[in-house]
Design a protein around this motif. Structure first.
Motif, PDB file in Angstrom:
ATOM      1  N   GLU A  81       0.818  -1.213   0.000  1.00 12.17           N
ATOM      2  CA  GLU A  81       0.000   0.000   0.000  1.00 12.17           C
ATOM      3  C   GLU A  81       0.855   1.268   0.000  1.00 12.17           C
ATOM      4  O   GLU A  81       0.662   2.170  -0.832  1.00 12.17           O
ATOM      5  N   ARG A  82       1.795   1.381   0.941  1.00  9.92           N
ATOM      6  CA  ARG A  82       2.592   2.612   1.028  1.00  9.92           C
ATOM      7  C   ARG A  82       3.559   2.778  -0.150  1.00  9.92           C
ATOM      8  O   ARG A  82       3.730   3.908  -0.629  1.00  9.92           O
ATOM      9  N   PRO A  83       4.213   1.726  -0.650  1.00  9.41           N
ATOM     10  CA  PRO A  83       4.992   1.926  -1.876  1.00  9.41           C
ATOM     11  C   PRO A  83       4.152   2.457  -3.036  1.00  9.41           C
ATOM     12  O   PRO A  83       4.606   3.325  -3.786  1.00  9.41           O
ATOM     13  N   LEU A  84       2.941   1.947  -3.200  1.00  8.78           N
ATOM     14  CA  LEU A  84       2.038   2.494  -4.212  1.00  8.78           C
ATOM     15  C   LEU A  84       1.795   3.977  -3.968  1.00  8.78           C
ATOM     16  O   LEU A  84       1.811   4.794  -4.896  1.00  8.78           O
ATOM     17  N   HIS A  85       1.553   4.326  -2.706  1.00 10.18           N
ATOM     18  CA  HIS A  85       1.278   5.715  -2.352  1.00 10.18           C
ATOM     19  C   HIS A  85       2.485   6.616  -2.599  1.00 10.18           C
ATOM     20  O   HIS A  85       2.331   7.753  -3.056  1.00 10.18           O
ATOM     21  N   VAL A  86       3.675   6.130  -2.276  1.00 13.69           N
ATOM     22  CA  VAL A  86       4.876   6.940  -2.513  1.00 13.69           C
ATOM     23  C   VAL A  86       5.005   7.234  -4.004  1.00 13.69           C
ATOM     24  O   VAL A  86       5.232   8.385  -4.420  1.00 13.69           O
ATOM     25  N   GLY A  87       4.870   6.209  -4.828  1.00 16.44           N
ATOM     26  CA  GLY A  87       4.970   6.416  -6.261  1.00 16.44           C
ATOM     27  C   GLY A  87       3.893   7.347  -6.785  1.00 16.44           C
ATOM     28  O   GLY A  87       4.173   8.258  -7.579  1.00 16.44           O
ATOM     29  N   ALA A  88       2.660   7.145  -6.345  1.00 21.12           N
ATOM     30  CA  ALA A  88       1.553   7.983  -6.815  1.00 21.12           C
ATOM     31  C   ALA A  88       1.729   9.422  -6.352  1.00 21.12           C
ATOM     32  O   ALA A  88       1.454  10.364  -7.106  1.00 21.12           O
ATOM     33  N   ALA A  89       2.178   9.616  -5.119  1.00 20.26           N
ATOM     34  CA  ALA A  89       2.395  10.974  -4.610  1.00 20.26           C
ATOM     35  C   ALA A  89       3.475  11.687  -5.407  1.00 20.26           C
ATOM     36  O   ALA A  89       3.368  12.886  -5.694  1.00 20.26           O
ATOM     37  N   LEU A  90       4.523  10.967  -5.797  1.00 19.43           N
ATOM     38  CA  LEU A  90       5.561  11.548  -6.647  1.00 19.43           C
ATOM     39  C   LEU A  90       4.996  12.014  -7.991  1.00 19.43           C
ATOM     40  O   LEU A  90       5.495  12.969  -8.588  1.00 19.43           O
ATOM     41  N   ALA A  91       3.964  11.324  -8.445  1.00 24.27           N
ATOM     42  CA  ALA A  91       3.350  11.675  -9.722  1.00 24.27           C
ATOM     43  C   ALA A  91       2.268  12.739  -9.577  1.00 24.27           C
ATOM     44  O   ALA A  91       1.620  13.097 -10.562  1.00 24.27           O
ATOM     45  N   GLY A  92       2.046  13.211  -8.346  1.00 21.83           N
ATOM     46  CA  GLY A  92       1.074  14.283  -8.137  1.00 21.83           C
ATOM     47  C   GLY A  92      -0.317  13.825  -7.782  1.00 21.83           C
ATOM     48  O   GLY A  92      -1.280  14.616  -7.882  1.00 21.83           O
ATOM     49  N   ALA A  93      -0.474  12.591  -7.344  1.00 21.75           N
ATOM     50  CA  ALA A  93      -1.801  12.086  -7.002  1.00 21.75           C
ATOM     51  C   ALA A  93      -2.384  12.817  -5.804  1.00 21.75           C
ATOM     52  O   ALA A  93      -1.670  13.163  -4.863  1.00 21.75           O
ATOM     53  N   GLY A  94      -3.707  12.992  -5.820  1.00 19.91           N
ATOM     54  CA  GLY A  94      -4.404  13.588  -4.697  1.00 19.91           C
ATOM     55  C   GLY A  94      -4.968  12.536  -3.765  1.00 19.91           C
ATOM     56  O   GLY A  94      -4.817  11.325  -4.003  1.00 19.91           O
ATOM     57  N   PRO A  95      -5.640  12.961  -2.692  1.00 22.76           N
ATOM     58  CA  PRO A  95      -6.176  12.024  -1.696  1.00 22.76           C
ATOM     59  C   PRO A  95      -7.115  10.975  -2.274  1.00 22.76           C
ATOM     60  O   PRO A  95      -7.096   9.824  -1.833  1.00 22.76           O
ATOM     61  N   GLU A  96      -7.940  11.348  -3.250  1.00 26.42           N
ATOM     62  CA  GLU A  96      -8.889  10.390  -3.806  1.00 26.42           C
ATOM     63  C   GLU A  96      -8.164   9.239  -4.499  1.00 26.42           C
ATOM     64  O   GLU A  96      -8.570   8.070  -4.377  1.00 26.42           O
ATOM     65  N   THR A  97      -7.109   9.555  -5.218  1.00 31.81           N
ATOM     66  CA  THR A  97      -6.343   8.508  -5.899  1.00 31.81           C
ATOM     67  C   THR A  97      -5.636   7.611  -4.893  1.00 31.81           C
ATOM     68  O   THR A  97      -5.591   6.385  -5.068  1.00 31.81           O
ATOM     69  N   LEU A  98      -5.084   8.193  -3.837  1.00 32.14           N
ATOM     70  CA  LEU A  98      -4.416   7.380  -2.805  1.00 32.14           C
ATOM     71  C   LEU A  98      -5.423   6.446  -2.143  1.00 32.14           C
ATOM     72  O   LEU A  98      -5.105   5.278  -1.864  1.00 32.14           O
ATOM     73  N   THR A  99      -6.628   6.929  -1.887  1.00 31.06           N
ATOM     74  CA  THR A  99      -7.673   6.084  -1.303  1.00 31.06           C
ATOM     75  C   THR A  99      -8.026   4.941  -2.241  1.00 31.06           C
ATOM     76  O   THR A  99      -8.199   3.785  -1.814  1.00 31.06           O
ATOM     77  N   ALA A 100      -8.133   5.261  -3.537  1.00 32.20           N
ATOM     78  CA  ALA A 100      -8.433   4.210  -4.516  1.00 32.20           C
ATOM     79  C   ALA A 100      -7.328   3.167  -4.557  1.00 32.20           C
ATOM     80  O   ALA A 100      -7.603   1.961  -4.663  1.00 32.20           O
ATOM     81  N   LEU A 101      -6.085   3.599  -4.465  1.00 34.39           N
ATOM     82  CA  LEU A 101      -4.969   2.656  -4.442  1.00 34.39           C
ATOM     83  C   LEU A 101      -4.970   1.801  -3.181  1.00 34.39           C
ATOM     84  O   LEU A 101      -4.554   0.640  -3.206  1.00 34.39           O
ATOM     85  N   SER A 102      -5.441   2.365  -2.063  1.00 32.05           N
ATOM     86  CA  SER A 102      -5.534   1.584  -0.822  1.00 32.05           C
ATOM     87  C   SER A 102      -6.515   0.426  -0.967  1.00 32.05           C
ATOM     88  O   SER A 102      -6.309  -0.649  -0.386  1.00 32.05           O
ATOM     89  N   ALA A 103      -7.587   0.630  -1.727  1.00 34.95           N
ATOM     90  CA  ALA A 103      -8.565  -0.431  -1.929  1.00 34.95           C
ATOM     91  C   ALA A 103      -7.946  -1.637  -2.626  1.00 34.95           C
ATOM     92  O   ALA A 103      -8.424  -2.763  -2.493  1.00 34.95           O
TER      93      ALA A 103
END
Length: 358
Positions: A210-232
């Protein structure tokens, strides 16, 4: 790198990642030259610590980025950012093996055993085991610091790195606190399924996927909604990943896992698998399993405990839960509306982490 059936031929990625990590460690070695031969040994063991393995955390970081920004503007910077997750993982393993008194890791001496062996071989004064423990703690701390440094200096601008570091900070807090939960559960000598799942989630599941996905997505500019979707996707998959690891810790083949047979039983791990077996086994079998955990075991004793776990239904139950969690993860991935190419690769990675034999 993507092939038609949704799997990912990651040889090119892993080669690039290894080269990136090697270059980073080369730079650290240069900085430590004034400290002489001892620092050389420390860096050499750091290289060993990051060598091998499946590099799943780096892969999920990479595809978390690509899920949001399919075309990578700076591949070298992304590789360095992904490498930070592998340094974090190496740090956790150095400390984990010491706390668990593990002798091996990936078929080689665990970090504390390697340093202990150096002490014995040189005939130095003092206790070799204490030296090995001290060195493993220090190397783990150093790798943890380097993980932060590599992410901060990966090459992306602060507008990208800042949000990613916020996720990384949370990841480190979770895994360290989860490790303490694990140590405490083992010290108490009991854990129900809920407590074991909490340890699993925070010690491994979140920081593995989960957190590696979030780190990568955050680097790409993802917002909270995308991080939540990745958590699912990432959280249930991380739980399935660790449940597979728990099965391998009891039933895995030492020739492929690089760990002794039944290693988790010898270490006294109060895993979900063990908690389920203790709940379901007949009283005599449950008592045998309970008192055997954390004790030296012969091959025949390991086999007997495997039979207890199998007969209780816990083995089959964990396999079923892995399948259920993987299905939940893929459903979450399909609902996330991410880049189709990245989604295809992530679906292949989901199969890889839940069906692996090492």
């Amino acid at each position: 790198m993507v092939i038609g059936d949704g799997s990912w031929d990651d040889a090119e990625f892993r080669s690039g990642l290894d080269a990136s990590l090697s270059a980073f460690l080369d730079a650290q070695a240069e900085r430590l030259v004034p400290l002489g031969a001892d620092a050389e040994r420390l860096v050499a063991e750091a290289r060993t610590a990051v060598a091998g393995g499946k590099k799943f955390r780096a892969a999920f970081c990479h595809w978390g980025f690509r899920a949001v920004e399919p075309v990578v503007s700076d591949g070298a910077a992304l590789l360095r950012a992904c490498g930070s997750l592998e340094l974090l993982h190496a740090s956790a393993l150095a400390h984990d093996d010491l706390m668990d008194a593990s002798d091996t890791r990936r078929g080689r001496p665990a970090t504390h055993r390697a340093f202990e062996g150096q002490h014995r071989g040189a005939g130095w004064r003092g206790d070799p085991e204490q030296y090995g423990a001290a060195a493993a703690i220090l190397l783990g701390d150093l790798l943890l610091g380097w993980a932060d440094e590599l992410l901060r200096r990966c090459g992306f601008g602060w507008e990208r790195v800042g949000p990613a570091l916020e996720v990384f900070d949370l990841c480190r807090t979770e895994v360290i606190a989860g490790q303490f939960l694990d140590v405490s559960v083992q010290a108490r000598g009991r854990a129900d399924v809920q407590a074991a799942m909490t340890v699993l989630r925070y010690k491994s599941a979140k920081y593995s996927i989960e957190r590696p996905l979030h780190v990568g997505a955050a680097l790409a500019g993802a917002g909270p909604e995308t991080l939540t979707a990745l958590s699912a996707f990432g959280l249930p998959l991380g739980e399935a990943f660790q449940l597979r690891d728990d099965l391998l810790g009891v039933f895995g083949d030492p020739a492929t896992t690089g760990k002794p047979a039944g290693d988790d039983l010898v270490e006294g791990k109060r895993t979900v698998l063990v908690a389920l077996a203790l709940d379901a086994a007949p009283p005599a079998d449950a008592a045998l399993l309970d008192r055997s955990l954390g004790t030296p075991l012969t091959a025949s004793e390991v086999q007997r405990l495997r039979e207890v776990i199998d007969a209780s239904g816990a083995h089959a139950q964990v396999e079923d839960v892995i399948s259920e969690l993987a299905a939940i993860a893929v459903t979450g991935l399909d609902a996330a509306a991410l880049d189709p190419g990245a989604t295809e690769v992530l679906r292949g990675l989901a199969d890889a982490v839940t069906q692996r034999v090492v």
